[in-house]
Design a protein around this motif. Structure first.
Motif, PDB file in Angstrom:
ATOM      1  N   LEU A   1      86.824  58.152 -38.907  1.00 56.83           N
ATOM      2  CA  LEU A   1      88.601  58.612 -38.929  1.00 56.83           C
ATOM      3  C   LEU A   1      89.530  57.900 -37.956  1.00 56.83           C
ATOM      4  O   LEU A   1      90.488  57.635 -38.321  1.00 56.83           O
ATOM      5  N   LEU A   2      88.928  57.441 -36.636  1.00 53.58           N
ATOM      6  CA  LEU A   2      89.771  56.631 -35.925  1.00 53.58           C
ATOM      7  C   LEU A   2      90.001  55.426 -36.667  1.00 53.58           C
ATOM      8  O   LEU A   2      91.155  54.487 -36.316  1.00 53.58           O
ATOM      9  N   ALA A   3      89.184  54.608 -37.336  1.00 53.47           N
ATOM     10  CA  ALA A   3      89.175  53.532 -37.960  1.00 53.47           C
ATOM     11  C   ALA A   3      90.561  53.504 -38.921  1.00 53.47           C
ATOM     12  O   ALA A   3      91.339  52.655 -39.097  1.00 53.47           O
TER      13      ALA A   3
ATOM     14  N   LYS B   1      78.133  60.085 -44.164  1.00 55.08           N
ATOM     15  CA  LYS B   1      77.702  59.896 -45.759  1.00 55.08           C
ATOM     16  C   LYS B   1      79.026  59.604 -46.425  1.00 55.08           C
ATOM     17  O   LYS B   1      79.705  60.487 -46.657  1.00 55.08           O
ATOM     18  N   MET B   2      79.439  58.258 -46.324  1.00 58.48           N
ATOM     19  CA  MET B   2      80.393  57.690 -47.081  1.00 58.48           C
ATOM     20  C   MET B   2      80.547  57.583 -48.508  1.00 58.48           C
ATOM     21  O   MET B   2      81.555  56.527 -48.938  1.00 58.48           O
ATOM     22  N   PHE B   3      79.468  57.891 -49.166  1.00 61.36           N
ATOM     23  CA  PHE B   3      79.477  57.318 -50.733  1.00 61.36           C
ATOM     24  C   PHE B   3      80.417  58.538 -51.396  1.00 61.36           C
ATOM     25  O   PHE B   3      80.706  59.718 -51.020  1.00 61.36           O
TER      26      PHE B   3
ATOM     27  N   HIS C   1      79.781  59.282 -35.770  1.00 63.77           N
ATOM     28  CA  HIS C   1      79.868  58.659 -36.770  1.00 63.77           C
ATOM     29  C   HIS C   1      81.142  59.009 -37.688  1.00 63.77           C
ATOM     30  O   HIS C   1      82.082  58.182 -37.970  1.00 63.77           O
ATOM     31  N   VAL C   2      81.483  60.150 -37.970  1.00 61.76           N
ATOM     32  CA  VAL C   2      82.544  60.558 -38.495  1.00 61.76           C
ATOM     33  C   VAL C   2      83.914  60.338 -37.713  1.00 61.76           C
ATOM     34  O   VAL C   2      84.941  59.817 -38.423  1.00 61.76           O
TER      35      VAL C   2
ATOM     36  N   ALA D   1      83.180  61.590 -47.056  1.00 59.56           N
ATOM     37  CA  ALA D   1      84.175  60.767 -47.545  1.00 59.56           C
ATOM     38  C   ALA D   1      85.366  61.569 -47.873  1.00 59.56           C
ATOM     39  O   ALA D   1      86.530  61.238 -47.726  1.00 59.56           O
ATOM     40  N   TRP D   2      85.274  62.646 -48.678  1.00 59.97           N
ATOM     41  CA  TRP D   2      86.384  63.602 -48.973  1.00 59.97           C
ATOM     42  C   TRP D   2      87.380  63.864 -47.827  1.00 59.97           C
ATOM     43  O   TRP D   2      88.402  63.874 -47.863  1.00 59.97           O
TER      44      TRP D   2
END
Length: 91
Positions: free
Chosen positions: A42-44, A6-8, A37-38, A14-15
């Motif tokens: 984070l690794l990106a 949930k990256m909105f 996914h999270v 996101a936070w």
């Protein structure tokens, strides 16, 4: 429909990612990593992070191993001596 990060703006995911990416964190524990996914997001942002994931759903482990070799099915299997700078426990 599969689960996704949930990256909105204003979301917990996101936070937490913004906080973890901005912090002086080297070791990250993702508790309940799901399909990763999270952790992947984070690794990106922090490719230097040392990631450990815990996911009880064994069918997710093969996918999680593409992110880290530290994949566990339960907290009890994580070495007691391991220290983490950030612990993610997101829905």
């Amino acid at each position: 429909m599969g689960y996704g990060a949930k990256m909105f703006a204003g979301s917990a995911h996101a936070w937490c990612l913004a906080e973890a990416a901005g912090a002086a964190c080297q070791r990250v524990l993702d508790f309940g990593a799901g399909p990763g996914h999270v952790s992947r997001a984070l690794l990106a942002r922090r490719p230097d992070a040392q990631l450990t994931v815990i996911e009880q759903d064994l069918s997710q482990h093969e996918q999680l191993r593409t992110l880290t070799d530290q994949v566990h099915a339960a907290l009890e299997t994580v070495p007691l001596t391991q220290r983490n700078d950030v612990i993610l426990a997101l829905d």
